[in-house]
Structures are given as C-alpha cells and as structure tokens.
Scaffold this motif. Structure first.
Motif, short mmCIF file in Angstrom:
data_model
loop_
_atom_site.label_atom_id
_atom_site.label_comp_id
_atom_site.label_asym_id
_atom_site.label_seq_id
_atom_site.Cartn_x
_atom_site.Cartn_y
_atom_site.Cartn_z
N VAL A 1 -2.90 -4.56 -1.56
CA VAL A 1 -2.48 -4.08 -2.88
C VAL A 1 -2.41 -5.29 -3.81
O VAL A 1 -1.43 -6.04 -3.79
N GLY A 2 -3.46 -5.50 -4.58
CA GLY A 2 -3.47 -6.62 -5.51
C GLY A 2 -2.59 -6.32 -6.70
O GLY A 2 -2.99 -5.55 -7.60
N ALA A 3 -1.41 -6.88 -6.73
CA ALA A 3 -0.45 -6.59 -7.80
C ALA A 3 0.49 -7.77 -7.98
O ALA A 3 0.78 -8.50 -7.03
N ASP A 4 0.96 -7.94 -9.19
CA ASP A 4 1.90 -8.99 -9.53
C ASP A 4 3.31 -8.42 -9.48
O ASP A 4 3.59 -7.39 -10.11
N LEU A 5 4.20 -9.07 -8.74
CA LEU A 5 5.57 -8.56 -8.62
C LEU A 5 6.34 -8.63 -9.94
O LEU A 5 7.45 -8.11 -10.03
N ARG A 6 5.76 -9.27 -10.95
CA ARG A 6 6.38 -9.28 -12.27
C ARG A 6 5.97 -8.07 -13.09
O ARG A 6 6.50 -7.84 -14.18
N GLU A 7 5.03 -7.30 -12.58
CA GLU A 7 4.49 -6.17 -13.34
C GLU A 7 4.76 -4.86 -12.59
O GLU A 7 5.64 -4.82 -11.74
N ASN A 8 4.00 -3.81 -12.88
CA ASN A 8 4.28 -2.49 -12.31
C ASN A 8 3.65 -2.36 -10.93
O ASN A 8 2.75 -1.55 -10.71
N TRP A 9 4.16 -3.15 -9.99
CA TRP A 9 3.61 -3.11 -8.63
C TRP A 9 3.89 -1.79 -7.92
O TRP A 9 3.07 -1.37 -7.08
N PRO A 10 5.02 -1.08 -8.18
CA PRO A 10 5.19 0.21 -7.49
C PRO A 10 4.07 1.20 -7.80
O PRO A 10 3.65 1.97 -6.92
N ALA A 11 3.55 1.19 -9.04
CA ALA A 11 2.44 2.09 -9.37
C ALA A 11 1.20 1.73 -8.57
O ALA A 11 0.50 2.61 -8.05
N ALA A 12 0.93 0.43 -8.45
CA ALA A 12 -0.23 0.00 -7.66
C ALA A 12 -0.06 0.36 -6.20
O ALA A 12 -1.02 0.77 -5.53
N LEU A 13 1.15 0.24 -5.70
CA LEU A 13 1.43 0.58 -4.30
C LEU A 13 1.18 2.06 -4.05
O LEU A 13 0.54 2.45 -3.06
N GLU A 14 1.67 2.90 -4.94
CA GLU A 14 1.50 4.34 -4.75
C GLU A 14 0.05 4.77 -4.98
O GLU A 14 -0.44 5.69 -4.32
N THR A 15 -0.65 4.08 -5.86
CA THR A 15 -2.08 4.36 -6.03
C THR A 15 -2.84 4.06 -4.75
O THR A 15 -3.83 4.74 -4.42
N ALA A 16 -2.37 3.06 -4.01
CA ALA A 16 -3.03 2.67 -2.74
C ALA A 16 -2.72 3.65 -1.61
O ALA A 16 -3.30 3.52 -0.52
N GLY A 17 -1.81 4.61 -1.85
CA GLY A 17 -1.53 5.63 -0.84
C GLY A 17 -0.10 5.70 -0.35
O GLY A 17 0.25 6.60 0.43
N PHE A 18 0.76 4.76 -0.76
CA PHE A 18 2.15 4.78 -0.30
C PHE A 18 2.83 6.05 -0.77
O PHE A 18 2.71 6.46 -1.92
N ASP A 19 3.60 6.67 0.15
CA ASP A 19 4.28 7.94 -0.15
C ASP A 19 5.79 7.72 -0.02
O ASP A 19 6.31 7.56 1.09
N PRO A 20 6.54 7.74 -1.14
CA PRO A 20 7.98 7.51 -1.08
C PRO A 20 8.73 8.57 -0.26
O PRO A 20 9.88 8.33 0.14
N ALA A 21 8.11 9.71 -0.02
CA ALA A 21 8.78 10.76 0.74
C ALA A 21 8.73 10.50 2.25
O ALA A 21 9.42 11.19 3.01
#
Length: 284
Positions: A141-161
């Motif tokens: 998940v290429g994302a900067d922890l200073r930015e909207n990394w949760p959106a990138a994580l969920e786009t990659a398939g992560f399911d909070p449920a």
C-alpha cells in the motif's frame, strides 16, 4: 498527520533508518542461534548501496551488535503477536523492508504493507530479482502516513469489519505527539472485535539519551540517526492507558524482560536506554 520529514526513499531520511534496522536483522540472522531469520535482509542492504556502508554480519562494533540484539528481540515479539493471532488481516504500518510476508507462514491471510511508494518499489525490485514468493496474500500500500492512508488501505482490500493485527514497529519514536495520537485513533476506529495491536514505545527520557548515543557514534551516522531532529521527544498521552480506556486488554513488556525470556543478554552499550523500551500488545 504532521510527520516532520519530507518524502524519502530507502537511502534518505526515515528510509535510511529502516535500512539500518534491516542491517540489524542481517547481523542477527548471521549470528549463532538467532531469534529471527531474515534471508532477505543482507541483500536489501547490498542492493540499496547506502551513502555509508552498513554491516550485514557480526563484527567488532559493540553498538552494531547491540542494535542487532535489540532488533531481533523486537522483531520476535511482533512475529509472535502476528502468528499467535487468528485475525485474517495484518497491517504493517511504515513497513519499510519488513519481510514477514515472505519469512512467516501466513497462508490464507491478507498482509498489508503501508509505506512510501519509493520504499515499496525498491523492496519489490529486490524481492522480484531474488524470486521471492510471499507466504500470504500480500498487498503493498503505497501511502504517506501524513495523508489519507486509511483510504488507500481500504482501496487495497482491507475490511474494517474483519479482525486485524496492526504492527507499529520502529515508528512511534519518529512521530510528533499529535501524530501518534491520531494514528491510534485511526487504527482503533478500524478494528473489529478480535483485533490486536502491537507497538513499540520508548519513554521520552530514554529516547533523548538514545538520541545522544547515536549522534556521537559511527553507527548513528551510518543509519542517518546523527541528526538531532530524527526522534520526537514531545510529551504525549500514555498509549497503553488510552487503549485500556477504549476497551482493549493491554499488556506491556519491557525489552529487558524479553531478553531474559528468550535467553538473550541486553548488551551494556544499550542497556541504559533500549532495555527499558516498552513493547505494547493489546487485544480487543
């Protein structure tokens, strides 16, 4: 999230510290009876060609040997948190050159590695050249922890449920206080029942002392830790107390106690600081 450093690759800023930790894993792997075996660590260091050479085998430098011992104790602790959980998702925050997706048997599980895109690209190139195969479903998940990394994580398939294991290894000492609090807030909001968090916490006084040790050492210069603005020593809320207040079952282990548990001796060169580091585990 207000992390002070700019963008980086694996041989600059925080990326270089991740490479130094990888050198520690390489040294540990080449040592007698290692707690962690990382067959990729030495190749990462060689491929990066850092501005100052980093060791990959045990030598005579007491500080590097101490770093390797600390790194393997910490890595083994977080390895056990992951393998001891049945949660189907694992999130490695600021994953760096972590090779758990390849060296641990995590078959059937989704492993999300969150870090700067250039760090992950370097990692991909080295592993591809080695023909390494992940032992899980791996999701960079290429994302900067200073930015909207949760959106990138969920786009990659992560399911909070679904239950998840979150690992913050070698991350919190670099974050300002508010950034650390926001990180825990964002993680907690995405944890279903059955989730687990693992994090490393160095008390502020010990972090200041540790920073001084690295600023005056060759190892600190090699790892990019010779600058006085690498670590953040701001006062901050107690993460363990906060997690407890949010309903988590929290346990705090000191590295010195882990060394006894695993039959390792904390080297004198770091015993005054790193031995008091707290490794937090929390279950929801």
């Amino acid at each position: 999230m207000a992390v002070p450093q700019g963008d980086w690759d694996i041989v600059s800023s925080i990326g270089l510290t991740a490479l130094g930790v990888t050198a520690g894993r390489a040294i540990a792997t080449a040592s007698p009876e290692p707690l962690v075996r990382d067959p990729y660590a030495a190749e990462f260091v060689r491929a990066a060609n850092p501005p100052r050479p980093l060791p990959t085998e045990p030598g005579d430098d007491a500080l590097w040997l101490g770093i390797a011992d600390y790194v393997q104790l910490r890595a083994r602790f977080f390895d056990d948190l992951i393998t001891g959980s049945d949660a189907p998702q694992v999130v490695l925050l600021a994953a760096g050159l972590d090779a758990r997706a390849f060296r641990l048997d995590l078959s059937g599980r989704d492993v999300y590695e969150v870090d700067q895109p250039r760090v992950l690209a370097f990692k991909h190139d080295v592993l591809a050249r080695l023909g390494a195969t992940p032992r899980c479903r791996r999701h960079p998940v290429g994302a900067d922890l200073r930015e909207n990394w949760p959106a990138a994580l969920e786009t990659a398939g992560f399911d909070p449920a679904r239950p998840s294991v979150w690992i913050a290894e070698g991350l919190l000492p670099y974050l300002p206080a508010l950034a650390e609090e926001l990180l825990f807030d964002l993680v907690h909001a995405r944890c279903a029942a059955g989730s687990r968090i693992g994090a490393e916490h160095i008390p502020p006084g010990d972090l200041t002392e540790l920073s001084g040790t690295f600023q005056t050492s060759e190892a600190g210069k090699q790892m990019g830790l010779a600058a006085d603005n690498v670590f953040s020593t701001e006062p901050r809320r107690d993460a363990a107390e906060w997690l407890t207040g949010q309903g988590w079952d929290v346990q705090v282990d000191r590295v010195a106690d882990l060394a006894v548990r695993f039959g390792k001796r904390m080297p004198d060169v770091l015993a005054g600081q790193m031995a008091k580091t707290e490794l937090i585990s929390a279950d929801l």
